[in-house]
Design an enzyme around this catalytic site. Structure first.
Site, PDB file in Angstrom:
ATOM      1  N   ASN A 270       0.862  -1.186   0.000  1.00  0.00           N
ATOM      2  CA  ASN A 270       0.000   0.000   0.000  1.00  0.00           C
ATOM      3  C   ASN A 270       0.897   1.234   0.000  1.00  0.00           C
ATOM      4  O   ASN A 270       1.485   1.580   1.023  1.00  0.00           O
ATOM      5  CB  ASN A 270      -0.895  -0.021   1.243  1.00  0.00           C
TER       6      ASN A 270
ATOM      7  N   HIS B 276      -9.609   0.863   5.143  1.00  0.00           N
ATOM      8  CA  HIS B 276      -8.332   1.105   5.842  1.00  0.00           C
ATOM      9  C   HIS B 276      -8.571   2.048   7.013  1.00  0.00           C
ATOM     10  O   HIS B 276      -9.424   2.931   6.957  1.00  0.00           O
ATOM     11  CB  HIS B 276      -7.316   1.705   4.866  1.00  0.00           C
TER      12      HIS B 276
ATOM     13  N   SER C   8       2.875  -2.813  10.387  1.00  0.00           N
ATOM     14  CA  SER C   8       4.323  -2.582  10.295  1.00  0.00           C
ATOM     15  C   SER C   8       5.122  -3.863  10.079  1.00  0.00           C
ATOM     16  O   SER C   8       6.149  -4.087  10.706  1.00  0.00           O
ATOM     17  CB  SER C   8       4.835  -1.846  11.547  1.00  0.00           C
TER      18      SER C   8
ATOM     19  N   GLU D 160      -5.101  -4.938  10.810  1.00  0.00           N
ATOM     20  CA  GLU D 160      -4.114  -3.876  10.997  1.00  0.00           C
ATOM     21  C   GLU D 160      -4.343  -3.214  12.348  1.00  0.00           C
ATOM     22  O   GLU D 160      -5.193  -2.326  12.467  1.00  0.00           O
ATOM     23  CB  GLU D 160      -4.191  -2.856   9.864  1.00  0.00           C
TER      24      GLU D 160
ATOM     25  N   GLU E  79      -7.098   4.536   8.003  1.00  0.00           N
ATOM     26  CA  GLU E  79      -6.975   5.953   7.678  1.00  0.00           C
ATOM     27  C   GLU E  79      -8.243   6.471   6.999  1.00  0.00           C
ATOM     28  O   GLU E  79      -8.607   7.634   7.177  1.00  0.00           O
ATOM     29  CB  GLU E  79      -5.734   6.165   6.799  1.00  0.00           C
TER      30      GLU E  79
ATOM     31  N   GLY F 248       2.755   2.500  11.073  1.00  0.00           N
ATOM     32  CA  GLY F 248       3.639   3.651  10.926  1.00  0.00           C
ATOM     33  C   GLY F 248       4.325   4.074  12.207  1.00  0.00           C
ATOM     34  O   GLY F 248       4.986   5.111  12.240  1.00  0.00           O
TER      35      GLY F 248
ATOM     36  N   LYS G  91       0.071   4.255  -0.269  1.00  0.00           N
ATOM     37  CA  LYS G  91      -0.597   5.415   0.340  1.00  0.00           C
ATOM     38  C   LYS G  91      -0.384   6.657  -0.554  1.00  0.00           C
ATOM     39  O   LYS G  91      -0.363   6.534  -1.772  1.00  0.00           O
ATOM     40  CB  LYS G  91      -0.134   5.609   1.779  1.00  0.00           C
TER      41      LYS G  91
END
Length: 255
Positions: free
Chosen positions: A10, A95, A213, A167, A97, A173, A12
């Site tokens: 991904n 996701h 991660s 996730e 985000e 991150g 992003k």
């Protein structure tokens, strides 16, 4: 049951179209292998050139999001049909985000999942808990709600095309990663949920990826777990060498 690993990158909001093509060139050693499914998910602006760079390759193209509608007054949005026109095979949905920054609900994400399946796109449905939820012992209640509502109306016949990505939001991150045992515990619980939703045979076909991660250093230990069927990779997917090492870990375990 043997499930083929999926290693999905991904990107992003990183890499312009030219940089994306260069990254794909750096993955050329993996273009012909078939033991592991490799997917790259560029930003929308890079999909066309990435798709052309992948012609003749076994590396698959995926998108990072899509809208539920076929067309209309949805400025800035992209439809499933548009993604198929660019030869996308996968799409990341739900996701963290998107859930956090754009307030996407389980109901809306579920609509996307069903639209993706109806358009021959394999949805990578993301689920995961925050640090506050984990510390409050709410991990499994959060995951169960996201999985059940995200798969509402999805049938056992769709199992081969459904991918789940666990996730843990607290590990995205941040450099923090769940231990292999912690990740396996949640993956096993998701598998149990899938059995309840889809039945045992179908549930055992669904690939469940780890999306917290994963990197070159921890990939082998994570991928060795019974119910971890690959990774949804963020930062480590932006360079061919680091992404390649994760693919190598999956290939080694596939033999």
């Amino acid at each position: 049951m043997i499930r083929k690993y999926i290693i999905a990158g991904n990107w992003k909001m990183n890499l312009n179209a030219t940089e994306g093509v260069e990254l794909i060139k750096g993955l050329s050693n993996y273009a012909k292998q078939t033991d592991v499914t490799v997917v790259v998910c560029p930003p929308f602006t890079g999909l066309d050139r990435a798709g052309k760079a992948l012609e003749g390759s076994n590396i698959q193209l995926g998108a990072q999001n899509m809208h539920t509608e076929k067309s209309g007054a949805y400025t800035g949005e992209i439809s499933a049909e548009m993604l198929r026109h660019l030869f996308c095979g996968y799409v990341i949905l739900g996701h963290s985000e998107r859930r956090t920054y754009f307030a996407e609900s389980d109901e809306f994400i579920n609509k996307k999942v069903k639209v993706a399946l109806a358009n021959s796109l394999k949805p990578i449905l993301c689920v995961g808990e925050t640090l506050q939820e984990r510390e409050g012992n709410k991990t499994m209640s959060v995951i169960e709600k996201q999985v059940r509502e995200g798969l509402t109306g999805v049938t056992a016949a769709d199992a081969n095309d459904v991918v789940i990505a666990y996730e843990p939001i607290w590990a995205i991150g941040t450099g923090k990663t769940a231990t292999p045992e912690m990740a396996q515990e949640v993956h096993a619980a998701i598998r149990k949920l899938l059995i309840d939703i889809l039945g045992t045979e179908a549930a055992n076909k669904v690939r469940i990826l780890y999306g917290g991660s994963m990197n070159a250093a921890n990939a082998a230990d994570l991928l060795a777990q019974k119910d971890i069927d690959g990774g949804l990779i963020g930062g480590a997917a932006l360079k061919a060498d680091t992404f390649g090492k994760i693919i190598d870990a999956a290939l080694a375990l596939s033999k």
